[in-house]
Design a protein around this motif. Structure first.
Motif, PDB file in Angstrom:
ATOM      1  N   SER A   7      10.290 -27.182   5.871  1.00 15.74           N
ATOM      2  CA  SER A   7      11.581 -27.839   5.637  1.00 15.74           C
ATOM      3  C   SER A   7      11.329 -29.268   5.178  1.00 15.74           C
ATOM      4  O   SER A   7      10.286 -29.856   5.456  1.00 15.74           O
ATOM      5  CB  SER A   7      12.439 -27.833   6.903  1.00 15.74           C
ATOM      6  N   TRP A   9      13.104 -32.943   5.333  1.00 16.77           N
ATOM      7  CA  TRP A   9      14.208 -33.704   5.905  1.00 16.77           C
ATOM      8  C   TRP A   9      13.852 -35.174   5.968  1.00 16.77           C
ATOM      9  O   TRP A   9      12.699 -35.555   6.065  1.00 16.77           O
ATOM     10  CB  TRP A   9      14.581 -33.172   7.286  1.00 16.77           C
ATOM     11  N   ILE A 142      14.046 -30.990  15.447  1.00 16.11           N
ATOM     12  CA  ILE A 142      13.749 -30.059  14.359  1.00 16.11           C
ATOM     13  C   ILE A 142      12.937 -28.874  14.872  1.00 16.11           C
ATOM     14  O   ILE A 142      13.202 -27.712  14.536  1.00 16.11           O
ATOM     15  CB  ILE A 142      12.982 -30.779  13.233  1.00 16.11           C
ATOM     16  N   HIS A 146      13.932 -24.836  15.004  1.00 12.15           N
ATOM     17  CA  HIS A 146      13.063 -23.798  14.434  1.00 12.15           C
ATOM     18  C   HIS A 146      12.776 -22.709  15.467  1.00 12.15           C
ATOM     19  O   HIS A 146      12.821 -21.512  15.153  1.00 12.15           O
ATOM     20  CB  HIS A 146      11.765 -24.436  13.950  1.00 12.15           C
ATOM     21  N   ALA A 153      14.440 -25.604   9.383  1.00 10.26           N
ATOM     22  CA  ALA A 153      15.672 -26.359   9.174  1.00 10.26           C
ATOM     23  C   ALA A 153      15.979 -26.431   7.690  1.00 10.26           C
ATOM     24  O   ALA A 153      15.087 -26.418   6.848  1.00 10.26           O
ATOM     25  CB  ALA A 153      15.527 -27.776   9.737  1.00 10.26           C
ATOM     26  N   VAL A 199      21.544 -32.121  14.802  1.00 10.03           N
ATOM     27  CA  VAL A 199      20.618 -31.373  13.963  1.00 10.03           C
ATOM     28  C   VAL A 199      21.040 -29.912  13.859  1.00 10.03           C
ATOM     29  O   VAL A 199      20.938 -29.283  12.791  1.00 10.03           O
ATOM     30  CB  VAL A 199      19.173 -31.495  14.500  1.00 10.03           C
ATOM     31  N   GLY A 203      21.423 -28.703  10.321  1.00 11.87           N
ATOM     32  CA  GLY A 203      20.161 -28.044   9.991  1.00 11.87           C
ATOM     33  C   GLY A 203      20.275 -26.555   9.862  1.00 11.87           C
ATOM     34  O   GLY A 203      19.327 -25.866   9.524  1.00 11.87           O
TER      35      GLY A 203
END
Length: 203
Positions: A7, A9, A142, A146, A153, A199, A203
Motif C-alpha cells: 500500500s 500512504w 495500518i 491489514h 490499505a 484509518v 483505508g
C-alpha cells in the motif's frame, strides 16, 4: 511515503500556525464554525455586537478563508490572494470580497500569532520527547487494518492537525484532514483507538 504490504500512504502530522490563527480568529470574532470544532483553550471567546448582515458576511468570508487554509490545494480561489498585515505568510485572503474579515483580523495579529507560536512550540517539544515513537501509532494502525481485513490499505493521504482544543476528540476538517486534541495525541491508548477508527474509514 511508506510501503506497507504494497500500500502507498502518506500521513503528515503538525500543529500549524495557519490553522491555529484561523481558529483563534474564529472565536475572537464570534464566528460559528461549520465543523463544530471546540474552542481553543486559553484563547478569547467573543460575542461581538453586529448586525445579521454584517455577521453573515464575516462568517462567509471566514469559511472561505478556513477552507483555503486547511486544504489549499483542494480549495483554490479563482481570484488573487493577498497576505494580511501582521500575520507573516500565515494568512492570505482574497483581494476582493474579504474586506470585512481583513479589517477585523488585523487588530488580532499580535495576540493570534503569539498564541499560535506558543502552541506550536509545545507541540514541537512534545514531538521531540516522543522521538522515534512518533510514527509508531500510524504504522500500527495500518498494520492492524491489514491483519483484520486481510488486505492492504488503500492508497491514501491524511493530514493530522494536533490542536489545543477545549474538548477531547477527533474531527474531520477537510477531505484529507483531521483535527485531534493534543490531549488525545499524548494519550497512547486514546490516540491508538482514535487513529484506528480514522484509518479504518479511509483505508
Amino acid at each position: 511515503m511508506h510501503d506497507e504490504a504494497q500500500s502507498r500512504w502518506v500521513i503528515r502530522e503538525e500543529a500549524s500556525h495557519a490553522v491555529m490563527v484561523a481558529l483563534y480568529a474564529r472565536q475572537a470574532l464570534g464566528i460559528r464554525g461549520r465543523h463544530e470544532l471546540p474552542t481553543l483553550r486559553n484563547a478569547p471567546i467573543a460575542a461581538p455586537i453586529r448586525s445579521d448582515r454584517e455577521h453573515d458576511a464575516l462568517e462567509r468570508q471566514w469559511r472561505l478563508y478556513w477552507d483555503l487554509t486547511v486544504e489549499p490545494r483542494a480549495h483554490t480561489h479563482s481570484g488573487p490572494l493577498d497576505l494580511v498585515d501582521g500575520f507573516g505568510d500565515f494568512v492570505a485572503l482574497p483581494v476582493t470580497d474579504a474586506d470585512e474579515l481583513r479589517a477585523a483580523m488585523v487588530p488580532l495579529a499580535p495576540a493570534a500569532m503569539a498564541y499560535a507560536a506558543e502552541a506550536s512550540q509545545r507541540y514541537s517539544d512534545e514531538s521531540s520527547r516522543r522521538g522515534g515513537e512518533a510514527r509508531r501509532p500510524y504504522v500500527n494502525a495500518i498494520s492492524t487494518l491489514h491483519r483484520t481485513t486481510g488486505r492492504s490499505a488503500n492508497d491514501f493521504e491524511l493530514n493530522v492537525e494536533v490542536l489545543p482544543l477545549s474538548q477531547r476528540g477527533v474531527w474531520w476538517i477537510g477531505a484529507l484532514t483531521i483535527a485531534i486534541t493534543d490531549s488525545v495525541r499524548s494519550d497512547v491508548v486514546a490516540f491508538d483507538s482514535a487513529l484506528a477508527a480514522v484509518v479504518d474509514e479511509i483505508g
